[in-house]
Design a protein around this motif. Structure first.
Motif, short mmCIF file in Angstrom:
data_model
loop_
_atom_site.label_atom_id
_atom_site.label_comp_id
_atom_site.label_asym_id
_atom_site.label_seq_id
_atom_site.Cartn_x
_atom_site.Cartn_y
_atom_site.Cartn_z
N ILE A 120 10.91 65.54 50.91
CA ILE A 120 12.14 65.71 50.93
C ILE A 120 12.10 67.09 49.87
N CYS A 121 11.52 67.02 48.94
CA CYS A 121 11.30 67.79 47.97
C CYS A 121 10.57 69.27 48.38
N HIS A 122 9.67 68.90 49.28
CA HIS A 122 8.92 69.99 49.88
C HIS A 122 9.66 70.41 51.21
N GLY A 123 10.67 69.89 51.69
CA GLY A 123 11.62 70.40 52.86
C GLY A 123 10.70 70.13 54.13
N PHE A 124 10.02 69.07 54.13
CA PHE A 124 9.18 68.52 55.25
C PHE A 124 10.17 67.75 56.29
N VAL A 125 9.80 67.69 57.20
CA VAL A 125 10.58 66.87 58.45
C VAL A 125 9.61 66.35 59.25
N PHE A 126 9.77 65.11 60.01
CA PHE A 126 9.29 64.38 60.94
C PHE A 126 9.17 65.23 62.27
N ARG A 127 8.20 65.18 62.94
CA ARG A 127 8.05 65.74 64.30
C ARG A 127 9.11 65.47 65.00
N SER A 128 9.41 64.24 65.21
CA SER A 128 10.45 63.51 66.04
C SER A 128 11.75 64.01 65.81
N HIS A 137 15.00 59.96 71.41
CA HIS A 137 14.88 58.75 71.86
C HIS A 137 13.72 58.04 72.65
N ALA A 138 13.17 58.82 73.61
CA ALA A 138 11.95 58.56 74.19
C ALA A 138 10.75 58.17 73.41
N HIS A 139 10.76 59.09 72.53
CA HIS A 139 9.64 58.86 71.38
C HIS A 139 9.68 57.57 70.78
N ARG A 140 10.89 57.23 70.33
CA ARG A 140 11.12 56.03 69.65
C ARG A 140 10.82 54.89 70.55
N ALA A 141 11.30 54.94 72.14
CA ALA A 141 10.88 53.85 72.78
C ALA A 141 9.56 53.78 73.22
N SER A 182 18.16 57.49 76.06
CA SER A 182 17.30 58.70 76.54
C SER A 182 17.51 59.11 77.85
N CYS A 183 18.00 58.26 78.63
CA CYS A 183 18.38 58.59 80.29
C CYS A 183 19.81 59.29 80.04
N ASP A 184 20.49 58.44 79.59
CA ASP A 184 21.96 59.03 79.10
C ASP A 184 21.95 60.49 78.85
N LEU A 185 21.20 60.62 77.64
CA LEU A 185 21.05 62.04 77.19
C LEU A 185 20.68 63.13 77.89
N PHE A 186 19.67 62.67 78.56
CA PHE A 186 18.99 63.38 79.56
C PHE A 186 19.81 63.96 80.79
N ILE A 187 20.46 63.10 81.22
CA ILE A 187 21.49 63.47 82.11
C ILE A 187 22.68 64.45 81.65
N GLU A 188 23.13 64.16 80.61
CA GLU A 188 24.25 65.10 79.77
C GLU A 188 23.34 66.40 79.76
N TYR A 189 22.18 66.39 78.99
CA TYR A 189 21.57 67.80 78.82
C TYR A 189 21.56 68.34 80.37
N SER A 190 20.82 67.94 81.43
CA SER A 190 20.70 68.38 82.52
C SER A 190 22.18 68.98 83.17
N ASP A 191 23.22 68.12 83.15
CA ASP A 191 24.54 68.62 83.26
C ASP A 191 25.05 69.63 82.75
N ASN A 192 24.52 69.82 81.22
CA ASN A 192 25.13 71.23 80.56
C ASN A 192 24.44 72.46 81.14
#
Length: 207
Positions: A120-128, A137-141, A182-192
């Protein structure tokens, strides 16, 4: 001895901030290597993405570690405090204290200032965290599938030998939840994407 700050240079600032690309020390790993015992002087390798690139020399005292390592060709020294808590299930659990914010952490990361501090102090984030929501969500699954004995993203539906039934049910439910999300959000992403670029593509095709 390899030097922190030497070697590969990342072009993207975003890549630099990914936790998985950073040099770190971990309390569980140090304990496993017997580096925490007061009076012990030891060394541990540090790595980036699993590639060992140098050594950190560690001197242990009561609830404190002294680190010696090279950074950009210069010897660096840093002290890191260790704190312990007593969990409700008994025993003691040790943490590294971030020198910057005094938060309890399992891992501290080497940053641009040459010091080991929390992500947090360095401002680093996880790749996910940099993935699109459906990929996150696919990564977590995939992680839950691996814990359930699956291969890659696929969970075979069988309880791994020795796993408690309650643990199996909990991991299985989390796997399915993240898979569905993951599937639901992918469908939403594709629709957009289709809504955004579909009309332009039709004009180009003369429709």
């Amino acid at each position: 001895m390899g030097s922190l700050g030497s070697g590969r240079r990342y072009k993207s600032d975003e890549v630099k901030k990914v936790v998985e690309n950073q040099i770190s020390i971990n309390i569980l790993d140090l304990k496993k290597r017997d580096c925490l015992k007061p009076g012990n002087i030891s060394s541990t390798t540090y790595s980036v993405n699993g590639r060992k690139i140098g050594l950190i020399f560690i001197s242990a005292a009561e609830d404190i570690l002294s680190l010696d390592y090279r950074f950009n060709g210069h010897i660096q020294q840093q002290t890191v405090q260790i704190t312990s808590i007593s969990p409700h299930y008994g025993g003691q659990r040790q943490y590294l204290l971030c020198p910057q914010c005094d938060s309890r952490r399992n891992s501290l990361y080497h940053g641009p200032n040459g010091q080991f501090e929390c992500r947090i102090c360095h401002g680093f984030v996880f790749r996910s965290q940099q993935l699109n929501p459906h990929l996150r969500h696919a990564h977590r699954a995939e992680k839950f599938a691996e814990r359930l004995g699956g291969t890659g993203f696929i969970f075979h539906g069988k309880k791994p030998p020795g796993m408690w039934d309650t643990t199996f049910i909990e991991l299985r439910d989390k796997y399915f939840t993240h898979t569905i999300n993951s599937c639901d959000l992918f469908i939403e992403y594709s629709d957009n994407i289709l809504k955004k670029y579909g009309s332009e593509m039709e004009k180009e095709d003369g429709l």
